[in-house]
Design an enzyme around this catalytic site. Sequence first.
Site, mmCIF file in Angstrom:
data_model
loop_
_atom_site.group_PDB
_atom_site.id
_atom_site.type_symbol
_atom_site.label_atom_id
_atom_site.label_comp_id
_atom_site.label_asym_id
_atom_site.label_seq_id
_atom_site.Cartn_x
_atom_site.Cartn_y
_atom_site.Cartn_z
ATOM 1 N N CYS A 13 -5.277 -6.092 -10.117
ATOM 2 C CA CYS A 13 -5.781 -4.661 -10.059
ATOM 3 C C CYS A 13 -6.857 -4.504 -9.309
ATOM 4 C CB CYS A 13 -5.347 -3.848 -11.014
ATOM 5 S SG CYS A 13 -5.515 -2.053 -10.840
ATOM 6 N N ASP A 20 5.834 -0.471 -9.437
ATOM 7 C CA ASP A 20 4.314 -0.455 -9.393
ATOM 8 C C ASP A 20 3.754 0.695 -8.271
ATOM 9 O OD1 ASP A 20 1.482 -1.106 -9.006
ATOM 10 O OD2 ASP A 20 1.854 -3.212 -8.900
ATOM 11 N N HIS A 78 3.256 -1.897 -13.326
ATOM 12 C CA HIS A 78 1.707 -2.552 -13.137
ATOM 13 C C HIS A 78 0.910 -2.460 -14.348
ATOM 14 C CE1 HIS A 78 -1.662 -2.059 -10.261
ATOM 15 N NE2 HIS A 78 -2.290 -1.481 -11.737
#
Length: 245
Positions: free
Chosen positions: A134, A180, A212
């Site tokens: 991320c 995501d 995600h």
Amino acid sequence: MSPTLASAPGSCCFSGVKHVGTPVGRVEDLGGIPTYISDPPAATQKVILFLADVWSPLFVNNKLVQDYFASCGYVVLGPDYFFGDSAPNHDGPGRQEWIDNSRKPAIDAFPAWLDAVKGKYGRENTKYCAVGYCFGASFVMDLCSDGSVVAGALAHPAFLDEDHFEKLDRPLLLSCAEEDHTFPLASRRRAEDIMVARKSTYHFQVFSGVKHGFAVRCDPAIDTQRWAKEESARGIVRWFDRFTV
């Protein structure tokens, strides 16, 4: 301005399941940044730079992932570029502002940290790899464009644009969730198109049934999520093994 492919972290980046385990690493200052260090069973010149999500490398889930990588034969270094002020401190309004305000200090502090890493661990035969989750993805892409690492990996990335892929100069693995919000299907395919056109060395893992954050904060009680998380980590190790022999 280069088109965005992976957007900023969103609300789901602040949720997930806390995992159970006993971390075996330690925290030391490297280049002015508190750093989680996990050592392998035997001495090695292989190093993984672990660029964490908004939960920081000091969150237990991330510590356990780093310990796994170390158990596979790598020195693992995770800089806390949030300086102790990570996602658990921001469970409410103002989270997006905190993310936005965290980027510049992290980016500014990173070069001195990297210099300190090279000073302490760098030898003639040292091979560095980098994995970013991320928030950490853009750091990996920069390292993969300037020759600092032999290979990179991303898991559910954020903060990426087309230029990151246009400048890619090292092998890259992308560990992706079918669903995501930060790196949706269209962006994933555009990234692949760029890498194909540039004849990059790359590999995709795409996992169904997860979202995600799965590679760090999945629910291990759900078999699909647990397998995806574990296979993501195994795949990253196998990827790095290819380029560190």
